[in-house]
Design a protein around this motif. Structure first.
Motif, PDB file in Angstrom:
ATOM      1  N   LEU A  96      13.508  37.040  70.335  1.00  0.00           N
ATOM      2  CA  LEU A  96      12.893  35.748  70.002  1.00  0.00           C
ATOM      3  C   LEU A  96      11.708  35.907  69.058  1.00  0.00           C
ATOM      4  O   LEU A  96      11.554  35.136  68.109  1.00  0.00           O
ATOM      5  N   TYR A  97      10.862  36.911  69.313  1.00  0.00           N
ATOM      6  CA  TYR A  97       9.733  37.154  68.418  1.00  0.00           C
ATOM      7  C   TYR A  97      10.206  37.604  67.038  1.00  0.00           C
ATOM      8  O   TYR A  97       9.576  37.302  66.036  1.00  0.00           O
ATOM      9  N   GLY A  98      11.308  38.304  66.981  1.00  0.00           N
ATOM     10  CA  GLY A  98      11.814  38.779  65.698  1.00  0.00           C
ATOM     11  C   GLY A  98      12.454  37.695  64.856  1.00  0.00           C
ATOM     12  O   GLY A  98      12.292  37.689  63.634  1.00  0.00           O
ATOM     13  N   ILE A  99      13.189  36.781  65.489  1.00  0.00           N
ATOM     14  CA  ILE A  99      13.897  35.767  64.702  1.00  0.00           C
ATOM     15  C   ILE A  99      13.038  34.550  64.383  1.00  0.00           C
ATOM     16  O   ILE A  99      13.344  33.812  63.454  1.00  0.00           O
ATOM     17  N   PHE A 100      11.963  34.340  65.143  1.00  0.00           N
ATOM     18  CA  PHE A 100      11.186  33.112  64.975  1.00  0.00           C
ATOM     19  C   PHE A 100      10.713  32.874  63.539  1.00  0.00           C
ATOM     20  O   PHE A 100      10.904  31.773  63.013  1.00  0.00           O
ATOM     21  N   PRO A 101      10.083  33.838  62.864  1.00  0.00           N
ATOM     22  CA  PRO A 101       9.600  33.528  61.510  1.00  0.00           C
ATOM     23  C   PRO A 101      10.723  33.170  60.543  1.00  0.00           C
ATOM     24  O   PRO A 101      10.540  32.308  59.669  1.00  0.00           O
ATOM     25  N   PHE A 102      11.875  33.803  60.695  1.00  0.00           N
ATOM     26  CA  PHE A 102      12.982  33.528  59.787  1.00  0.00           C
ATOM     27  C   PHE A 102      13.603  32.156  60.050  1.00  0.00           C
ATOM     28  O   PHE A 102      13.880  31.390  59.124  1.00  0.00           O
ATOM     29  N   VAL A 103      13.823  31.846  61.333  1.00  0.00           N
ATOM     30  CA  VAL A 103      14.441  30.564  61.687  1.00  0.00           C
ATOM     31  C   VAL A 103      13.493  29.404  61.379  1.00  0.00           C
ATOM     32  O   VAL A 103      13.905  28.388  60.813  1.00  0.00           O
ATOM     33  N   ALA A 104      12.228  29.565  61.723  1.00  0.00           N
ATOM     34  CA  ALA A 104      11.253  28.502  61.441  1.00  0.00           C
ATOM     35  C   ALA A 104      11.119  28.277  59.944  1.00  0.00           C
ATOM     36  O   ALA A 104      11.085  27.128  59.473  1.00  0.00           O
ATOM     37  N   GLY A 105      11.073  29.356  59.188  1.00  0.00           N
ATOM     38  CA  GLY A 105      10.974  29.229  57.730  1.00  0.00           C
ATOM     39  C   GLY A 105      12.205  28.591  57.114  1.00  0.00           C
ATOM     40  O   GLY A 105      12.103  27.739  56.228  1.00  0.00           O
ATOM     41  N   ALA A 106      13.386  28.986  57.583  1.00  0.00           N
ATOM     42  CA  ALA A 106      14.632  28.444  57.036  1.00  0.00           C
ATOM     43  C   ALA A 106      14.747  26.947  57.305  1.00  0.00           C
ATOM     44  O   ALA A 106      15.094  26.167  56.408  1.00  0.00           O
ATOM     45  N   PHE A 107      14.420  26.529  58.543  1.00  0.00           N
ATOM     46  CA  PHE A 107      14.529  25.099  58.846  1.00  0.00           C
ATOM     47  C   PHE A 107      13.401  24.286  58.224  1.00  0.00           C
ATOM     48  O   PHE A 107      13.584  23.114  57.910  1.00  0.00           O
ATOM     49  N   THR A 108      12.248  24.901  58.012  1.00  0.00           N
ATOM     50  CA  THR A 108      11.176  24.204  57.289  1.00  0.00           C
ATOM     51  C   THR A 108      11.604  23.906  55.857  1.00  0.00           C
ATOM     52  O   THR A 108      11.410  22.789  55.360  1.00  0.00           O
ATOM     53  N   ILE A 109      12.198  24.891  55.199  1.00  0.00           N
ATOM     54  CA  ILE A 109      12.680  24.677  53.834  1.00  0.00           C
ATOM     55  C   ILE A 109      13.796  23.647  53.811  1.00  0.00           C
ATOM     56  O   ILE A 109      13.822  22.764  52.945  1.00  0.00           O
ATOM     57  N   LEU A 110      14.727  23.728  54.774  1.00  0.00           N
ATOM     58  CA  LEU A 110      15.821  22.757  54.835  1.00  0.00           C
ATOM     59  C   LEU A 110      15.293  21.342  55.029  1.00  0.00           C
ATOM     60  O   LEU A 110      15.715  20.409  54.343  1.00  0.00           O
ATOM     61  N   PHE A 111      14.350  21.151  55.951  1.00  0.00           N
ATOM     62  CA  PHE A 111      13.824  19.810  56.196  1.00  0.00           C
ATOM     63  C   PHE A 111      12.968  19.322  55.042  1.00  0.00           C
ATOM     64  O   PHE A 111      12.897  18.119  54.781  1.00  0.00           O
ATOM     65  N   TRP A 112      12.320  20.220  54.312  1.00  0.00           N
ATOM     66  CA  TRP A 112      11.567  19.814  53.127  1.00  0.00           C
ATOM     67  C   TRP A 112      12.528  19.295  52.049  1.00  0.00           C
ATOM     68  O   TRP A 112      12.284  18.262  51.438  1.00  0.00           O
ATOM     69  N   ILE A 113      13.625  20.036  51.838  1.00  0.00           N
ATOM     70  CA  ILE A 113      14.631  19.583  50.868  1.00  0.00           C
ATOM     71  C   ILE A 113      15.228  18.253  51.324  1.00  0.00           C
ATOM     72  O   ILE A 113      15.398  17.325  50.525  1.00  0.00           O
ATOM     73  N   ALA A 114      15.541  18.146  52.611  1.00  0.00           N
ATOM     74  CA  ALA A 114      16.142  16.911  53.129  1.00  0.00           C
ATOM     75  C   ALA A 114      15.192  15.728  52.993  1.00  0.00           C
ATOM     76  O   ALA A 114      15.621  14.623  52.653  1.00  0.00           O
ATOM     77  N   SER A 115      13.907  15.932  53.232  1.00  0.00           N
ATOM     78  CA  SER A 115      12.966  14.814  53.126  1.00  0.00           C
ATOM     79  C   SER A 115      12.784  14.360  51.687  1.00  0.00           C
ATOM     80  O   SER A 115      12.468  13.196  51.445  1.00  0.00           O
ATOM     81  N   ASN A 116      12.996  15.257  50.743  1.00  0.00           N
ATOM     82  CA  ASN A 116      12.863  14.884  49.331  1.00  0.00           C
ATOM     83  C   ASN A 116      14.142  14.343  48.737  1.00  0.00           C
ATOM     84  O   ASN A 116      14.114  13.827  47.611  1.00  0.00           O
ATOM     85  N   THR A 117      15.264  14.472  49.435  1.00  0.00           N
ATOM     86  CA  THR A 117      16.538  13.966  48.912  1.00  0.00           C
ATOM     87  C   THR A 117      17.183  12.962  49.851  1.00  0.00           C
ATOM     88  O   THR A 117      18.386  12.749  49.783  1.00  0.00           O
ATOM     89  N   CYS A 118      16.395  12.343  50.741  1.00  0.00           N
ATOM     90  CA  CYS A 118      16.980  11.338  51.633  1.00  0.00           C
ATOM     91  C   CYS A 118      16.788   9.956  51.019  1.00  0.00           C
ATOM     92  O   CYS A 118      15.966   9.758  50.118  1.00  0.00           O
ATOM     93  N   GLU A 119      17.556   9.004  51.534  1.00  0.00           N
ATOM     94  CA  GLU A 119      17.468   7.652  51.001  1.00  0.00           C
ATOM     95  C   GLU A 119      16.154   7.006  51.433  1.00  0.00           C
ATOM     96  O   GLU A 119      15.652   7.248  52.518  1.00  0.00           O
ATOM     97  N   GLU A 120      15.607   6.199  50.558  1.00  0.00           N
ATOM     98  CA  GLU A 120      14.318   5.553  50.813  1.00  0.00           C
ATOM     99  C   GLU A 120      14.503   4.392  51.782  1.00  0.00           C
ATOM    100  O   GLU A 120      15.477   3.660  51.718  1.00  0.00           O
ATOM    101  N   LYS A 121      13.549   4.234  52.685  1.00  0.00           N
ATOM    102  CA  LYS A 121      13.546   3.078  53.591  1.00  0.00           C
ATOM    103  C   LYS A 121      12.999   1.878  52.821  1.00  0.00           C
ATOM    104  O   LYS A 121      12.029   1.977  52.099  1.00  0.00           O
ATOM    105  N   LYS A 122      13.645   0.740  53.004  1.00  0.00           N
ATOM    106  CA  LYS A 122      13.199  -0.464  52.281  1.00  0.00           C
ATOM    107  C   LYS A 122      12.607  -1.473  53.215  1.00  0.00           C
ATOM    108  O   LYS A 122      12.780  -1.514  54.345  1.00  0.00           O
TER     109      LYS A 122
END
Length: 75
Positions: A49-75
């Motif tokens: 768990l200590y070994g995978i945490f930085p990689f998994v957290a970083g990967a999902f942070t990047i994924l959610f950053w991309i998703a938040s910048n390419t999601c449809e706008e709320k009107k």
């Protein structure tokens, strides 16, 4: 024209295009690969768990950053 790859549903992002699905699959494949590589050399569950945490957290942070910048706008 802005590309819409994701739709926000609560606190998660749901892919609405082929590129969004591909990003989720690549992120999950990366996390599984990291888990297998780190678990091979660890001696306990907490080592894994200590070994995978930085990689998994970083990967999902990047994924959610991309998703938040390419999601449809709320009107």
């Amino acid at each position: 024209m802005k590309a819409i790859w994701f739709r926000k549903s609560g606190i998660i992002f749901i892919p609405t295009s082929f590129i969004g699905i591909l990003l989720y699959q690549f992120t999950l494949a990366f996390c599984v690969n990291v888990f297998v590589a780190i678990d091979r050399n660890s001696h306990s569950n907490s080592d894994t768990l200590y070994g995978i945490f930085p990689f998994v957290a970083g990967a999902f942070t990047i994924l959610f950053w991309i998703a938040s910048n390419t999601c449809e706008e709320k009107k």
